[in-house]
Design an enzyme around this catalytic site. Structure first.
Site, mmCIF file in Angstrom:
data_model
loop_
_atom_site.group_PDB
_atom_site.id
_atom_site.type_symbol
_atom_site.label_atom_id
_atom_site.label_comp_id
_atom_site.label_asym_id
_atom_site.label_seq_id
_atom_site.Cartn_x
_atom_site.Cartn_y
_atom_site.Cartn_z
ATOM 1 N N LYS A 73 122.444 -64.858 107.590
ATOM 2 C CA LYS A 73 122.328 -66.234 107.109
ATOM 3 C C LYS A 73 122.100 -66.269 105.598
ATOM 4 O O LYS A 73 122.791 -67.005 104.883
ATOM 5 C CB LYS A 73 121.156 -66.891 107.840
ATOM 6 C CG LYS A 73 121.174 -68.382 107.844
ATOM 7 C CD LYS A 73 120.130 -68.889 108.846
ATOM 8 C CE LYS A 73 118.837 -68.107 108.669
ATOM 9 N NZ LYS A 73 117.820 -68.391 109.660
ATOM 10 N N THR A 75 122.680 -63.839 103.500
ATOM 11 C CA THR A 75 123.873 -63.237 102.899
ATOM 12 C C THR A 75 124.976 -64.282 102.748
ATOM 13 O O THR A 75 125.646 -64.363 101.712
ATOM 14 C CB THR A 75 124.347 -62.068 103.786
ATOM 15 O OG1 THR A 75 123.250 -61.172 103.957
ATOM 16 C CG2 THR A 75 125.519 -61.338 103.179
ATOM 17 N N ARG A 96 114.176 -68.843 100.159
ATOM 18 C CA ARG A 96 112.725 -68.663 100.210
ATOM 19 C C ARG A 96 112.284 -67.367 99.540
ATOM 20 O O ARG A 96 113.060 -66.427 99.419
ATOM 21 C CB ARG A 96 112.274 -68.636 101.674
ATOM 22 C CG ARG A 96 112.329 -69.986 102.341
ATOM 23 C CD ARG A 96 112.069 -69.861 103.818
ATOM 24 N NE ARG A 96 113.161 -69.148 104.480
ATOM 25 C CZ ARG A 96 113.123 -68.687 105.703
ATOM 26 N NH1 ARG A 96 112.026 -68.833 106.420
ATOM 27 N NH2 ARG A 96 114.158 -68.063 106.220
ATOM 28 N N LYS A 107 110.137 -52.147 106.841
ATOM 29 C CA LYS A 107 110.756 -52.106 105.516
ATOM 30 C C LYS A 107 111.049 -53.509 105.003
ATOM 31 O O LYS A 107 111.303 -54.425 105.771
ATOM 32 C CB LYS A 107 112.027 -51.270 105.565
ATOM 33 C CG LYS A 107 111.707 -49.793 105.683
ATOM 34 C CD LYS A 107 112.911 -48.921 105.443
ATOM 35 C CE LYS A 107 112.485 -47.455 105.477
ATOM 36 N NZ LYS A 107 113.543 -46.574 104.985
ATOM 37 N N ALA A 275 108.319 -70.193 109.699
ATOM 38 C CA ALA A 275 109.333 -71.020 110.361
ATOM 39 C C ALA A 275 108.884 -71.433 111.765
ATOM 40 O O ALA A 275 109.608 -72.133 112.464
ATOM 41 C CB ALA A 275 110.666 -70.278 110.424
ATOM 42 N N PHE A 303 115.212 -69.065 110.965
ATOM 43 C CA PHE A 303 115.582 -68.958 112.388
ATOM 44 C C PHE A 303 116.965 -69.562 112.681
ATOM 45 O O PHE A 303 117.767 -69.763 111.759
ATOM 46 C CB PHE A 303 114.523 -69.632 113.268
ATOM 47 C CG PHE A 303 113.167 -68.979 113.235
ATOM 48 C CD1 PHE A 303 112.960 -67.710 112.683
ATOM 49 C CD2 PHE A 303 112.063 -69.634 113.775
ATOM 50 C CE1 PHE A 303 111.710 -67.114 112.673
ATOM 51 C CE2 PHE A 303 110.803 -69.037 113.771
ATOM 52 C CZ PHE A 303 110.634 -67.788 113.218
ATOM 53 N N PHE A 383 132.128 -58.463 110.010
ATOM 54 C CA PHE A 383 131.666 -57.082 110.084
ATOM 55 C C PHE A 383 132.899 -56.186 110.188
ATOM 56 O O PHE A 383 133.923 -56.596 110.724
ATOM 57 C CB PHE A 383 130.782 -56.876 111.333
ATOM 58 C CG PHE A 383 129.326 -57.136 111.065
ATOM 59 C CD1 PHE A 383 128.895 -58.396 110.697
ATOM 60 C CD2 PHE A 383 128.384 -56.117 111.186
ATOM 61 C CE1 PHE A 383 127.551 -58.651 110.455
ATOM 62 C CE2 PHE A 383 127.045 -56.360 110.942
ATOM 63 C CZ PHE A 383 126.626 -57.617 110.577
ATOM 64 N N TRP A 411 130.017 -60.066 102.228
ATOM 65 C CA TRP A 411 129.208 -58.857 102.298
ATOM 66 C C TRP A 411 129.957 -57.686 101.661
ATOM 67 O O TRP A 411 129.398 -56.908 100.905
ATOM 68 C CB TRP A 411 128.870 -58.552 103.761
ATOM 69 C CG TRP A 411 127.992 -57.345 103.940
ATOM 70 C CD1 TRP A 411 126.631 -57.303 103.873
ATOM 71 C CD2 TRP A 411 128.416 -56.000 104.189
ATOM 72 N NE1 TRP A 411 126.180 -56.026 104.065
ATOM 73 C CE2 TRP A 411 127.252 -55.207 104.267
ATOM 74 C CE3 TRP A 411 129.664 -55.392 104.369
ATOM 75 C CZ2 TRP A 411 127.301 -53.834 104.507
ATOM 76 C CZ3 TRP A 411 129.712 -54.021 104.597
ATOM 77 C CH2 TRP A 411 128.532 -53.254 104.665
#
Lengths: 558, 558
Positions: A73, A75, A96, A107, A275, A303, A383, A411
């Site tokens: 989202k 990205t 945010r 991570k 959220a 979310f 992807f 991406w």
């Protein structure tokens, strides 16, 4: 083809001085308060000076229910922003800020991914411009002043068993969830039960993100309920006289942060409320400032669309007078397959039928968003394993829902890959069909509002509220809080309260376990399931591997 | 004549862009990391690049034992820095950062006063560049990781009753002094007693201020003792694997902050450890960097010379290889009168005899400082009520002690008023008489070190240590900590442990109540009296009156 990691790409970014990024939006160097060479706050006085500008178009990026496959989202938000700039539009992104504490458990999170990222990534995952520290300080000041008030005679007659103001720290520290304070004798006060949440769960965070300006901020801070008396009457932060000093502590934090995408386009990164128990969007002040400075503003909500977009539209847009011109729902072929019943390990193989089956989840989100009167574009975040047939299956499905799906390859390719999506979004906006309205009016009763979201958005048969909860809602209505919107705290993984229920389930109910009043933020929280406001660290926290390497770069954070 | 308040003067300052201030020291804009337009951090890479430069001369400003009359140590530090610049010397000032929390109890502290101030004053009393927040974060991470280690099986076999690592928050919150954590059942860990100190009391603060560079910082963080096992063997922060991530959190905070005086001369403001349980000086890295960039560096130490200068010389200079060329002892006529027995209300009237009587306190400090091999100049910080005869009495007394006293009027006149002091300091330095050495060698036993300070500096008959304390010191010597210096925690108001004993008392002893090991900072703390590491708020905290006014200025903070 070998792909670089997000952090490798981010470190190789050709960042421009933040003054050059500001200049793209007409912000002079004097109006930018720099934090290093690649971050700045936009001064409040500059924001005040552009209030006469016409607003740009607001685009919300939301998504299907999250799956372990990842939807991308943020990205897509960043990629769409770069795409709009690529096709010649003056566009900015609003997202945010990240919470510091959780990065030492798992991570840290990139702001976007691949060639659609916001930088500087490391600093955004560490102290950034200190906003969250300011929130922690303001929150801690109120905490100290409450116990100090009790210590010095408790003239407000606070029932020490009914102090609802918890403390916060920006760290995952389960040992602080439930504590006893003021032990050790007379000099340390009156022992009572207390506890800590993580900073992003603070009502101060939600307030900072919903306030129009500093005086609105101070009013809302004063409105917060911190405790009750034995007669159940509320004690406000204003009664503790903490609202002025808290505002002073937050005055810099209220100014939005400007950074840049990998393609040197402006990105506002400001605020980061939970959220679940909060609304999960970046600050109102960042969004409204960006709308005065750019022709297109791309933002996102936490979310999936059932929670994030619903709150963005029913809470943030309602409160701030915002009206989005287009909503982009992000989906991936992989996530459709998971919704269609494929296990994560099997996502690599083509499975057009599973894609088709999983599309029901996407379809319901499209329908929901449209019910707010806003046109939808579906972004298929590409992807490398996606096949043409799978992509086509999604496109066909979406066309059948009266919307259009566009494949986006930001991406992998940055704005070159998102230009088609940007073009489609602009086309959609230029049709001028958006006619936004929240799905329930202010005047509706609180229980009815909860029920409306449960039945119209989640498609439950009903929200289940026992008499105690109904009485509580009624009390708040009598106290003048009936006009507030509701903020649903529910699992993000399903329309239901069961995170394993993918797709578009029917024949279920939404049990409301508890309701809470965030009187300063201005919403009633309906808690439907387990909500964790203080995470713990895992057995092997990522912190154990985080260090500076010989070059002075941070290792182990990503 | 009507005098302006410190805040009025500070707000009227003609600040220059911080890049211009940096340029005075040869720091390019690229090497300055700006925080707004009037604050910046000096990049570590720049600091590395100037290590070949010759060192400037180091001047320590210290004072007599503080009295309620006020001595103006920081004011004199700043005034002397401006005075040196006025007489054509390239000079910089190095002082400490203010702690945020206490400003919400009592009114905030100016950095200097009158026409000898460092600006921006408000930001220096609020979040400044976030250093203390970074320290709080690093400290909190270790706290969370310790309880997390215990939660996940406690393979280090920490005795949960012997966790010595307390938590910190930068707020005066007495309710957190003594708490019970990890309540609420299995998911929250093993209940144990714990507590919070204020951030400036953190060993992390002391370490940041004593570390040469980031690798020294990480080593020292790893060396901190966080708990003991049942067999009393220590558990280190390194065992918890927190040192790397803490260093990452502190990497920006390690870079010194550059601001400016009212006269636009460079001032480094960096670090602020407690002056009782820690050494009370600004960071080593700021002082050593300033010495590479300026010909004269004026710095100060907390409290009076018996505590502040002693620790500066025996701890900071020893550890960092610094050697001051001159020590300025600040005194005022008013303080001499109080030491001579005059009540605060009667300070306005001339009283030469009382001045003469009070000078014994000053005399002992002069003698003490000289015992370190450093020449002394006394600065008489001028107050408007001082008479010529009173000033002359101090000058005569000091001359009899083999030093010289100079009247300085920087508070009223800025550098015009401190040029004489600056000239005298330069003259003194140019005589080249300084031959600094700490007053005890590393090899001396810990108890002997405590005794040396008590007898040679305080002029006590002896330090009193019971067998338990002596055994503890012996244990630490056996564990390899015998070569550490000692850090005395004693009242600042007297050479004795009784704050009401002014002047130059004799015939007393120094009872040592407790000893603590700061293995990372690298000193043994000897506690001689009540030491508060978590202040409380007063009945009417200053926070109640702090707010933004209609112009957006902060009211009530000063």
């Amino acid at each position: 083809m070998a792909y670089k990691s997000d952090i490798e790409i981010a470190r190789a970014a050709s960042k421009k001085p933040i003054q050059e990024i500001g200049a793209k939006l007409g912000i002079s160097s004097d109006d930018l308060l720099p934090y290093g060479h690649d971050k700045a706050k936009v001064s409040q006085s500059f924001i005040n000076s552009v209030q006469g500008n016409e607003n740009g178009k607001l685009i919300l990026v939301t998504a299907i229910n999250p799956t372990p496959a990842g939807e991308g989202k943020t990205t897509t938000t960043v990629g769409l922003g770069d795409g709009l700039n690529r096709i010649g539009k003056k566009a900015a992104v609003c997202i945010r800020e990240a919470s510091l504490g959780p990065n030492f458990g798992m991570k840290g999170g990139a702001a976007g991914g691949g060639y659609a990222q916001v930088v500087p990534m490391e600093e955004m995952n560490l102290h950034f411009t200190g906003d969250f520290h300011a929130i922690t300080s303001a929150h801690s000041l109120l905490s100290a002043m409450i116990d100090n008030h009790i210590y010095w005679g408790n003239s407000l007659e606070i029932d020490t068993r009914r102090v609802v103001w918890r403390r916060v720290v920006d760290m995952n520290d389960r040992a602080l969830r439930q504590i006893t304070t003021s032990l050790g004798g007379v000099a340390n006060g009156f022992p009572r039960e207390a506890g800590f949440d993580i900073t992003v769960a603070s009502e101060v965070m939600a307030i900072l993100c919903l306030s129009k300006d500093l005086s609105d901020l101070q009013k809302r801070l004063g409105d917060m309920i911190v405790a009750y008396r034995r007669d159940r009457s509320p004690v406000y932060a204003r009664d503790i006289k903490a609202d002025g000093a808290m505002t002073v502590l937050l005055k810099d934090a209220m100014q939005p942060n400007l950074v840049q995408t990998l393609e040197n386009n402006p990105a506002f990164v400001h605020g980061g409320p939970f959220a679940n128990i909060a609304h999960g969007c970046n600050s109102v002040i960042a969004t409204t400032a960006a709308l005065k400075l750019a022709d297109y503003v791309v933002t996102e909500a936490g979310f999936g669309a059932d929670l994030g977009a619903e709150k963005f539209l029913n809470i943030k847009c309602r409160k701030a007078g915002l009206a989005p011109s287009c909503v982009v729902v992000v989906a991936t072929v992989r996530a459709m397959k998971m919704n269609g019943g494929v296990a994560k390990a099997d996502l690599g193989a083509e499975n057009v039928d599973a894609v088709k089956n999983g599309c029901a989840n996407l379809g319901r989100h499209i329908e929901n968003v449209k019910s707010f009167g806003v046109p939808v574009v579906v972004a298929i975040n590409h992807f490398v394993t996606d096949t043409d047939a799978e992509v086509q299956a999604v496109k066909d499905y979406v066309a059948g829902q009266g919307a259009e799906a566009v494949l986006s390859r930001h991406w992998e390719l940055g704005s070159e890959g998102s230009a088609d999506l940007a073009t489609k979004v602009v086309e959609t906006i230029e049709k001028g069909e958006a006619d936004f309205a929240p799905i329930y009016p202010d005047e509706m009763g609180l229980a009815d509002k909860i029920n409306t979201i449960a039945t119209k958005i989640y498609r439950a048969d009903a929200a289940l509220m026992d008499q105690k909860i109904l009485n509580q809602l009624k009390d708040w209505e009598e106290q003048g809080y009936g006009n507030l919107p509701v903020c649903m705290a529910k699992t993000q993984y399903s329309f239901t309260t069961d995170p394993n229920e993918r797709g578009a389930p029917t024949g279920f109910t939404i049990p409301v376990r508890e309701v809470r009043l965030s009187a300063g933020a201005g919403f009633v929280v309906a808690i439907c399931g387990e909500i964790m406001t203080m995470p713990g660290l895992p057995r092997v926290p990522s912190a154990e591997a985080i260090k500076l390497n010989a070059d002075g770069d941070v290792e182990g954070l990503f």
